[in-house]
Design an enzyme around this catalytic site. Sequence first.
Site, PDB file in Angstrom:
ATOM      1  N   GLU A  28     -44.122  -5.120  19.559  1.00 31.83           N
ATOM      2  CA  GLU A  28     -42.913  -5.927  19.634  1.00 31.83           C
ATOM      3  C   GLU A  28     -42.838  -6.905  18.460  1.00 31.83           C
ATOM      4  O   GLU A  28     -43.786  -7.621  18.172  1.00 31.83           O
ATOM      5  CB  GLU A  28     -42.843  -6.674  20.962  1.00 31.83           C
ATOM      6  N   ARG A  38     -32.763  -8.109  35.425  1.00 37.14           N
ATOM      7  CA  ARG A  38     -31.979  -7.068  36.097  1.00 37.14           C
ATOM      8  C   ARG A  38     -32.433  -6.884  37.535  1.00 37.14           C
ATOM      9  O   ARG A  38     -31.647  -6.553  38.420  1.00 37.14           O
ATOM     10  CB  ARG A  38     -32.111  -5.749  35.320  1.00 37.14           C
ATOM     11  N   CYS A  91     -41.907  -9.636  30.677  1.00 40.78           N
ATOM     12  CA  CYS A  91     -42.649  -9.346  29.447  1.00 40.78           C
ATOM     13  C   CYS A  91     -42.167 -10.231  28.298  1.00 40.78           C
ATOM     14  O   CYS A  91     -42.974 -10.869  27.604  1.00 40.78           O
ATOM     15  CB  CYS A  91     -42.495  -7.872  29.067  1.00 40.78           C
ATOM     16  N   HIS A 104     -45.931  -3.219  24.262  1.00 44.16           N
ATOM     17  CA  HIS A 104     -45.512  -2.479  25.451  1.00 44.16           C
ATOM     18  C   HIS A 104     -46.200  -1.118  25.473  1.00 44.16           C
ATOM     19  O   HIS A 104     -46.360  -0.487  24.420  1.00 44.16           O
ATOM     20  CB  HIS A 104     -43.987  -2.270  25.468  1.00 44.16           C
TER      21      HIS A 104
END
Length: 215
Positions: free
Chosen positions: A79, A89, A142, A167
């Site tokens: 990342e 979400r 995360c 990830h």
Amino acid sequence: MILLTGFEPFGGDSSNSSWGAVLEAQEILRGEGHTVEVLELPCVFGESAAVLREAMGKLQPELTICVGLAGGRDRLSLERVAINCDDARIPDNAGNRPIDEPVVPEGPAAYFSTLPVKSALRALQIAGIRAEVSQTAGTYVCNHVFYALMHELGGADTPRARGGFIHVPHDETRLPQGSTVPGMATRDMGRGIAVVVRTALGTTVDAKLSAGAVH
């Protein structure tokens, strides 16, 4: 001192491949003589960052790499950037579902990883481990942890302290038979994390190579 973190299961899953991958990496790196501590973070906004900060304050690691699960991805994602936005979400493991809230009030909009992500990508490719540089860590726990990590390092007294986020896919052995969801062997994920650690410890200037995205 190297600190590696993974997450507890979330979203109804019975396991989280990030934790297994971190344990594999710890075994590999300790076998090479490195001092490595691991920490399983709760998948909870706020609490996860607090647990991480406490561990960093106690251990004072020179390198911290947090690892999380990105279901649907088929490779390790290095990342590049953490954003100051929680936008869930689904609820976290404590039922929290922040929407459009800052990770750190009055904090900067984003932080870049201080890992040499391009050099690490090249090293992973040489090692035969599927990998990419990712431009988004999402807006769930995360990213929350990634931003909290970089915010903490931004105020660190020692310039040697570096950190970032990776990830990982699902553990392929835990996917249902016939599943089309991408996965990877936990051993390969652990090997990949170890590659990133070695690269970070041995690289002061990142490589200049293309790893961007068109969209």
